[in-house]
Design a protein around this motif. Structure first.
Motif, PDB file in Angstrom:
ATOM      1  N   PRO A  85      41.781  38.858   2.146  1.00  0.00           N
ATOM      2  CA  PRO A  85      42.313  40.215   2.138  1.00  0.00           C
ATOM      3  C   PRO A  85      43.393  40.337   3.211  1.00  0.00           C
ATOM      4  N   ARG A  86      44.425  41.069   2.896  1.00  0.00           N
ATOM      5  CA  ARG A  86      45.529  41.181   3.849  1.00  0.00           C
ATOM      6  C   ARG A  86      45.193  42.187   4.937  1.00  0.00           C
ATOM      7  N   THR A  87      45.179  41.688   6.142  1.00  0.00           N
ATOM      8  CA  THR A  87      44.887  42.593   7.247  1.00  0.00           C
ATOM      9  C   THR A  87      46.208  43.047   7.848  1.00  0.00           C
ATOM     10  N   ARG A  88      46.134  44.142   8.555  1.00  0.00           N
ATOM     11  CA  ARG A  88      47.328  44.566   9.280  1.00  0.00           C
ATOM     12  C   ARG A  88      46.924  45.138  10.629  1.00  0.00           C
TER      13      ARG A  88
ATOM     14  N   GLN B 150      37.294  40.127 -11.874  1.00  0.00           N
ATOM     15  CA  GLN B 150      35.846  39.890 -11.956  1.00  0.00           C
ATOM     16  C   GLN B 150      35.260  39.512 -10.605  1.00  0.00           C
ATOM     17  N   GLY B 151      35.862  40.028  -9.561  1.00  0.00           N
ATOM     18  CA  GLY B 151      35.321  39.785  -8.228  1.00  0.00           C
ATOM     19  C   GLY B 151      35.803  38.508  -7.576  1.00  0.00           C
ATOM     20  N   ALA B 152      36.616  37.732  -8.292  1.00  0.00           N
ATOM     21  CA  ALA B 152      37.060  36.445  -7.741  1.00  0.00           C
ATOM     22  C   ALA B 152      38.120  36.646  -6.655  1.00  0.00           C
ATOM     23  N   GLY B 153      38.856  37.754  -6.711  1.00  0.00           N
ATOM     24  CA  GLY B 153      39.916  37.981  -5.734  1.00  0.00           C
ATOM     25  C   GLY B 153      41.209  37.303  -6.141  1.00  0.00           C
ATOM     26  N   ARG B 154      41.157  36.495  -7.189  1.00  0.00           N
ATOM     27  CA  ARG B 154      42.364  35.815  -7.667  1.00  0.00           C
ATOM     28  C   ARG B 154      42.461  35.999  -9.168  1.00  0.00           C
ATOM     29  N   VAL B 155      43.675  36.009  -9.644  1.00  0.00           N
ATOM     30  CA  VAL B 155      43.840  36.056 -11.094  1.00  0.00           C
ATOM     31  C   VAL B 155      44.613  34.823 -11.542  1.00  0.00           C
ATOM     32  N   GLN B 156      44.262  34.358 -12.721  1.00  0.00           N
ATOM     33  CA  GLN B 156      44.837  33.129 -13.250  1.00  0.00           C
ATOM     34  C   GLN B 156      45.720  33.477 -14.449  1.00  0.00           C
ATOM     35  N   TYR B 157      46.892  32.927 -14.460  1.00  0.00           N
ATOM     36  CA  TYR B 157      47.743  33.103 -15.641  1.00  0.00           C
ATOM     37  C   TYR B 157      47.911  31.744 -16.283  1.00  0.00           C
ATOM     38  N   SER B 158      47.909  31.703 -17.601  1.00  0.00           N
ATOM     39  CA  SER B 158      48.188  30.423 -18.231  1.00  0.00           C
ATOM     40  C   SER B 158      49.069  30.615 -19.444  1.00  0.00           C
TER      41      SER B 158
ATOM     42  N   GLN C 191      47.001  33.630  -8.425  1.00  0.00           N
ATOM     43  CA  GLN C 191      47.458  34.261  -7.193  1.00  0.00           C
ATOM     44  C   GLN C 191      46.447  35.339  -6.797  1.00  0.00           C
ATOM     45  N   ALA C 192      46.622  35.873  -5.562  1.00  0.00           N
ATOM     46  CA  ALA C 192      45.723  36.935  -5.119  1.00  0.00           C
ATOM     47  C   ALA C 192      45.790  38.094  -6.116  1.00  0.00           C
ATOM     48  N   CYS C 193      44.636  38.617  -6.462  1.00  0.00           N
ATOM     49  CA  CYS C 193      44.578  39.686  -7.468  1.00  0.00           C
ATOM     50  C   CYS C 193      45.341  40.919  -6.976  1.00  0.00           C
ATOM     51  N   PRO C 194      46.334  41.372  -7.712  1.00  0.00           N
ATOM     52  CA  PRO C 194      47.108  42.531  -7.263  1.00  0.00           C
ATOM     53  C   PRO C 194      46.323  43.838  -7.317  1.00  0.00           C
ATOM     54  N   ASP C 195      45.280  43.901  -8.108  1.00  0.00           N
ATOM     55  CA  ASP C 195      44.515  45.146  -8.222  1.00  0.00           C
ATOM     56  C   ASP C 195      43.659  45.420  -6.992  1.00  0.00           C
ATOM     57  N   CYS C 196      43.064  44.368  -6.459  1.00  0.00           N
ATOM     58  CA  CYS C 196      42.147  44.570  -5.328  1.00  0.00           C
ATOM     59  C   CYS C 196      42.718  43.967  -4.052  1.00  0.00           C
ATOM     60  N   GLY C 197      43.945  43.462  -4.107  1.00  0.00           N
ATOM     61  CA  GLY C 197      44.558  42.870  -2.924  1.00  0.00           C
ATOM     62  C   GLY C 197      43.837  41.604  -2.494  1.00  0.00           C
TER      63      GLY C 197
ATOM     64  N   GLN D   1      40.576  41.109  -2.478  1.00  0.00           N
ATOM     65  CA  GLN D   1      39.255  41.330  -1.889  1.00  0.00           C
ATOM     66  C   GLN D   1      38.125  41.163  -2.893  1.00  0.00           C
ATOM     67  N   GLY D   2      38.447  41.224  -4.166  1.00  0.00           N
ATOM     68  CA  GLY D   2      37.409  41.060  -5.195  1.00  0.00           C
ATOM     69  C   GLY D   2      36.605  42.317  -5.434  1.00  0.00           C
ATOM     70  N   GLU D   3      36.898  43.343  -4.648  1.00  0.00           N
ATOM     71  CA  GLU D   3      36.161  44.595  -4.790  1.00  0.00           C
ATOM     72  C   GLU D   3      37.128  45.763  -4.828  1.00  0.00           C
ATOM     73  N   VAL D   4      36.756  46.780  -5.552  1.00  0.00           N
ATOM     74  CA  VAL D   4      37.548  48.009  -5.528  1.00  0.00           C
ATOM     75  C   VAL D   4      36.614  49.181  -5.230  1.00  0.00           C
ATOM     76  N   ILE D   5      37.204  50.251  -4.733  1.00  0.00           N
ATOM     77  CA  ILE D   5      36.420  51.442  -4.404  1.00  0.00           C
ATOM     78  C   ILE D   5      36.264  52.292  -5.660  1.00  0.00           C
ATOM     79  N   SER D   6      35.036  52.548  -6.044  1.00  0.00           N
ATOM     80  CA  SER D   6      34.837  53.414  -7.208  1.00  0.00           C
ATOM     81  C   SER D   6      34.585  54.850  -6.764  1.00  0.00           C
ATOM     82  N   THR D   7      33.858  55.016  -5.659  1.00  0.00           N
ATOM     83  CA  THR D   7      33.645  56.355  -5.118  1.00  0.00           C
ATOM     84  C   THR D   7      34.115  56.355  -3.671  1.00  0.00           C
TER      85      THR D   7
END
Ligand SMILES: [Zn+2]
Ligand SMILES: [Zn+2]
Length: 375
Positions: A116-119, A172-180, A188-194, A196-202
């Protein structure tokens, strides 16, 4: 040709939504991927450009800065506060290519969470005003200020409770997405969750999902003896909390010295203006002057002391920062002439004037009176 128009680079309108940008990026990334265009320098630079454009346009806060200030805004961190986005072209982009190429060469492994990208949090600057006496002895002062702190309610996750977080559906929680495509695939790092493999639902109720909150803080700053006006003290890690576990920024406290009724600071020395009566200056004598520690010390006024004369009282100034040395007290004579004279004083002054060969104003008046009458 490097283009600074990220929207043009991705071929999308300025009001394009996140999905549209993502789709455009994926298409172009496939087309220009170095693996599909070996040895083609144009494709390689195009690939870099579209990644740079996507990096900005897919991050809401970067996109906002870019829309407002352009590429320079991102470089300078304009509008984003210090410690903003200045580093993104180096670090984040490097990471991104690192991720990409690492996976190209270790094809198929594709696992593992992206980092996860920290700042780092922003640095903060506040002021502390102290008296000269406090600067002399050193002091601990409380400084009230506002800073962004990790939200206590969610411990920085931004989610409400443990159920507020769910597995990122995009990766799917992997934190990476695969294109073929055909024989070729990359991840590459999943753009949806940055990554982290997790997203905030609430989102967390207290911070609204940000994971950080503005809080008023109070910190006791130890100001060393001998501090100069305008000196800046650094409290490491005392600034805004970092993002996603990033380091906190620093807190800078600028010290200012309040005006003192008696003393003026001149480096390690203190200057004091000492009123001396005209007869005392002429005859000589003793007087006393205040010192910074409190109380007074006696000084000698030699006979015939002139206005503006400076006497040095050793070791009655400020402590030199860090050392045991002390500056001096500089006593500057301010000759005082009485505003009103008693009849007896007037007599004496007139006599003094006569001895010195001066005419008194009374005599002058008389003279001009006679001059007028006698023509
Ligand atoms: Zn994801
Ligand atoms: Zn929270």
């Amino acid at each position: 040709m490097a283009s600074n128009d990220y929207y043009r680079t991705l071929g999308v309108a300025r009001n394009a939504g996140h999905d549209e940008i993502k789709t455009a990026y994926r298409k172009l990334a496939m087309k220009h991927h170095p693996d599909r265009n070996p040895g083609n320098n144009d494709s390689e630079s195009a690939f870099k450009e579209i990644n740079e454009a996507y990096e900005v346009l897919s991050t809401p806060e970067k996109r906002q800065i870019y829309d407002q200030y352009g590429v320079d805004g991102l470089k300078a961190g304009a509008g984003g506060g210090r410690g903003g986005f200045g580093g993104f072209q180096g670090a984040d982009l490097g990471d991104m290519f690192g991720d990409l190429f690492e996976n190209l060469f270790t094809q198929g492994q594709g696992g593992g969470r992206g980092k996860p990208r920290t700042r780092r949090g922003a640095d903060l600057k506040y002021g502390a005003s102290i008296t000269l006496e406090e600067a002399f002895s050193g002091v601990k002062v409380p400084v009230n200020f506002e800073r962004t702190e990790v939200c206590q309610e969610c411990d920085g996750t931004g989610a409400r409770g443990k159920t507020g977080i769910r597995k990122c559906p995009a990766c799917q929680g992997a934190g990476r997405v695969q294109y073929s495509q055909g024989f070729f695939s990359f991840s590459q790092a999943c753009p949806d969750c940055g990554g982290q493999g997790e997203v905030i639902s609430t989102p967390c109720r207290a911070c609204g999902g940000a994971g950080r909150q503005k809080k008023s803080a109070i910190i006791n700053i130890k100001i060393p003896a001998g501090v100069e006006d305008g000196a800046v003290l650094r409290v490491s890690g005392g600034g805004d909390a970092g993002l996603r576990g990033g380091d906190s920024g620093d807190l800078y406290i600028q010290v200012s010295l309040k005006h003192h009724p008696h003393f003026e600071r001149q480096g390690p020395d203190l200057a004091y203006e000492c009123p001396v009566a005209v007869w005392q200056a002429a005859l000589g004598g003793e007087t006393d002057v205040p010192v910074i520690e409190g109380g007074r010390v006696k000084i000698k006024i030699p006979q015939g002391t002139q206005h503006g004369k400076v006497f040095r009282v050793p070791k009655q100034g400020m402590p030199a920062a860090g050392g045991r040395d002390r500056g001096d007290l500089l006593v500057k004579v301010k000759l005082e002439v009485p505003h009103d004279l008693t009849p007896r004083q007037r007599e004496l002054f007139e006599e003094l004037a006569k001895i010195a060969g001066h005419e008194t104003p009374a005599e002058e008046k008389e003279k001009s009176f006679f001059k007028k009458i006698l023509g």
